[in-house]
Design an enzyme around this catalytic site. Structure first.
Site, short mmCIF file in Angstrom:
data_model
loop_
_atom_site.label_atom_id
_atom_site.label_comp_id
_atom_site.label_asym_id
_atom_site.label_seq_id
_atom_site.Cartn_x
_atom_site.Cartn_y
_atom_site.Cartn_z
N TYR A 1 -26.65 69.81 -47.34
CA TYR A 1 -27.20 69.09 -48.58
C TYR A 1 -27.03 67.54 -48.46
CZ TYR A 1 -27.70 73.61 -50.73
OH TYR A 1 -28.28 74.88 -51.12
N ASP B 1 -18.81 73.56 -58.09
CA ASP B 1 -20.13 73.61 -57.54
C ASP B 1 -19.57 73.14 -55.85
OD1 ASP B 1 -23.03 74.19 -57.63
OD2 ASP B 1 -22.93 72.57 -56.21
N ARG C 1 -21.55 83.64 -58.72
CA ARG C 1 -21.96 83.06 -60.05
C ARG C 1 -21.89 83.76 -61.03
NH1 ARG C 1 -26.43 79.03 -58.73
NH2 ARG C 1 -25.63 77.97 -56.67
N ARG D 1 -23.87 75.15 -72.07
CA ARG D 1 -24.69 74.14 -71.25
C ARG D 1 -25.49 73.24 -72.00
NH1 ARG D 1 -26.83 71.32 -68.52
NH2 ARG D 1 -28.01 71.40 -66.84
N ARG E 1 -26.39 81.12 -65.98
CA ARG E 1 -27.38 81.11 -67.14
C ARG E 1 -27.72 82.65 -67.67
NH1 ARG E 1 -30.70 77.35 -63.09
NH2 ARG E 1 -29.59 78.63 -61.70
O1 CP3 Z 1 -19.49 81.86 -58.77
C1 CP3 Z 1 -19.36 81.09 -59.72
O2 CP3 Z 1 -19.66 81.72 -60.94
C2 CP3 Z 1 -18.74 79.61 -59.59
C3 CP3 Z 1 -19.83 78.78 -59.79
C4 CP3 Z 1 -20.65 78.26 -58.71
C5 CP3 Z 1 -21.57 77.44 -58.75
N1 CP3 Z 1 -22.28 77.33 -57.80
C6 CP3 Z 1 -22.34 77.19 -60.08
C7 CP3 Z 1 -23.82 76.65 -60.21
C8 CP3 Z 1 -20.66 78.47 -57.24
C9 CP3 Z 1 -19.28 79.26 -56.63
C10 CP3 Z 1 -21.67 77.74 -56.67
C11 CP3 Z 1 -21.74 77.55 -55.20
C12 CP3 Z 1 -22.78 77.01 -54.45
N2 CP3 Z 1 -23.55 75.90 -55.12
C13 CP3 Z 1 -23.53 77.21 -53.51
C14 CP3 Z 1 -23.05 78.29 -52.49
C15 CP3 Z 1 -23.51 79.81 -53.01
C16 CP3 Z 1 -24.94 79.94 -53.16
O3 CP3 Z 1 -25.69 80.08 -53.98
O4 CP3 Z 1 -25.41 80.00 -51.67
C17 CP3 Z 1 -24.61 76.27 -53.22
C18 CP3 Z 1 -25.75 76.31 -52.02
C19 CP3 Z 1 -24.56 75.33 -54.49
C20 CP3 Z 1 -25.36 74.15 -54.69
C21 CP3 Z 1 -26.25 74.43 -55.77
N3 CP3 Z 1 -25.59 74.19 -57.08
C22 CP3 Z 1 -27.65 74.40 -55.88
C23 CP3 Z 1 -28.64 74.55 -54.67
C24 CP3 Z 1 -28.06 74.56 -57.25
C25 CP3 Z 1 -29.40 74.59 -57.89
C26 CP3 Z 1 -29.98 75.94 -57.87
C27 CP3 Z 1 -29.93 76.90 -59.02
O5 CP3 Z 1 -29.26 77.92 -59.00
O6 CP3 Z 1 -29.88 76.14 -60.11
C28 CP3 Z 1 -26.80 74.48 -57.79
C29 CP3 Z 1 -26.51 74.51 -59.50
C30 CP3 Z 1 -25.65 75.72 -60.04
N4 CP3 Z 1 -24.56 75.79 -59.64
C31 CP3 Z 1 -25.56 76.15 -61.28
C32 CP3 Z 1 -24.55 76.79 -61.29
C33 CP3 Z 1 -24.30 77.95 -62.60
C34 CP3 Z 1 -26.97 76.23 -62.01
C35 CP3 Z 1 -26.95 74.70 -62.81
C36 CP3 Z 1 -27.20 75.04 -64.48
O7 CP3 Z 1 -26.65 75.82 -65.14
O8 CP3 Z 1 -28.03 74.17 -64.98
#
Ligand code: CP3
Length: 346
Positions: free
Chosen positions: A155, A79, A29, A42, A33
């Protein structure tokens, strides 16, 4: 095409089983943010999903952390839930809460998914990758990724993130045949998706199994190891030069079976695995990646310095990729990320 012969890439060297000193570093990640420039982009789009599906912006966000920090890889901004979206499941990211999907509850709902539309819906991610690759120095690898079938299924079944993945676990126990149909569909779609990312320029792949830790050993073998093994086999058959990193978060000692049986080139270690154990049990088998606590990166200070030093001492002389044990937290100070990278590269 894939950036397969990147001269001097420390990440590819580690992934081929050779120690690289100092070790390569990237952060799960790493775009997100905690960066003000991410928050700015964003704020211009209506939703997180729109950001993922707008290649120009997703590429920009992917490149942001590499402009700031001396990182050894980019990871495409997307994602893991793009795959259920591509299969026709409704997907929304609710501000401050997380993902919401229209739950897939039984074999009938699996049959209604639409694998034939998936490639077209995944096309924006491929375009993001192509844009990222065109804008990076030629020695920086770009990581493509997908969620592992088990984690993505949790999910899809729950319709949201959950504490214990109970609904998916119950379905898998009660009706393994129909749950298996969902997993099979995810194996097929994910393998194609990863190969599409390779064609668009990814030179490393990571499979995120964030909820691997919720399964006992027999189910871990059936729903985490076996589907991952099938994806890796498919990727290796069409793109043998592309290394694959597996991240079975929470697997504990089952990480050894995962490392031996899936065919991955490297294993991502979560925060709970002891450094000495990783060095003894995993690193002789394959390259290891991890496993700094993301909250220690928030905290910073002498505790961060000491843990980075201990990690390098325990794992730095074998094939090793420095990373966090889970994704970076939004409240992480940028100065702490800078400090971490300085310490690793010292
Ligand atoms: O690593 C990176 O920089 C690449 C981007 C990336 C995101 N999600 C962006 C994201 C990657 C590799 C993921 C993987 C992901 N997404 C996983 C596996 C890794 C882990 O964290 O366990 C999972 C389970 C998800 C599903 C997911 N996406 C959830 C549960 C959420 C909400 C929780 C949160 O952190 O807000 C997301 C949203 C998400 N994915 C954000 C980002 C940057 C935040 C959303 C935003 O910016 O508004």
């Amino acid at each position: 095409m894939a950036r397969t012969s990147l001269p001097g890439s420390a990440l590819l060297k580690a992934l081929s089983g050779h120690p690289s000193i100092p070790p390569p570093i990237w952060l799960m990640r790493q775009a997100g943010r905690y960066l003000p420039e991410y928050r700015e982009i964003r704020s211009k789009v209506a939703s997180f999903l729109d950001l993922c599906l707008t290649p120009e912006l997703a590429a920009e966000v992917t490149l942001q952390p590499l402009r700031r920090f001396d990182l050894d890889a980019a990871i495409v901004f997307s994602d893991i839930l793009i795959v259920p979206y591509a299969l026709g499941q409704s997907l929304e990211f609710v501000e401050g809460e997380g993902p919401r999907l229209d739950p897939v509850k039984d074999g009938g709902a699996v049959a209604k998914l639409e694998p034939e539309i998936a490639e077209a819906r995944l096309a924006p991610v491929y375009e993001t990758l192509a844009r990222v690759c065109a804008n990076l120095p030629c020695d920086v690898p770009v990581i493509g990724f997908c969620g592992a079938p088990w984690t993505v299924a949790t999910y899809m079944v729950e319709g949201r993130g959950s504490k214990d993945q109970a609904e998916a676990r119950l379905w898998a126990y009660r009706e393994p045949e129909t749950f298996g149909q969902l997993v099979d569909l995810l194996v097929e779609t994910s393998a194609e998706y990863l190969l599409g990312q390779v064609r668009a320029g990814a030179s490393v792949l990571q499979i995120f199994d964030s909820w691997a830790g919720s399964l006992p050993e027999d189910e871990f073998a059936r729903w985490c190891i076996e589907p991952t093994r099938r994806i890796v086999e498919r990727v290796n058959a069409s793109a043998p030069e592309i290394p694959v990193i597996g991240f079975p978060r929470g697997s504990g000692p089952l990480a050894v079976r995962y490392a031996r049986e899936t065919g991955v080139d490297a294993i991502g270690c979560d925060t709970t695995l002891p450094l000495e154990w990783i060095g003894r049990e995993l690193q002789p088998l394959l390259a290891v990646q991890g496993n700094l606590d993301p909250l220690l990166l928030v905290a910073g200070g002498p505790a961060l310095d000491a843990r980075v030093e201990a990690t390098l001492a325990a794992l730095g002389s074998g094939p090793f990729i420095f990373n966090l044990g889970h994704g970076i937290q939004p409240e992480t100070p940028i100065a702490h990320v800078e400090r971490l990278i300085r310490l690793v590269k010292a």
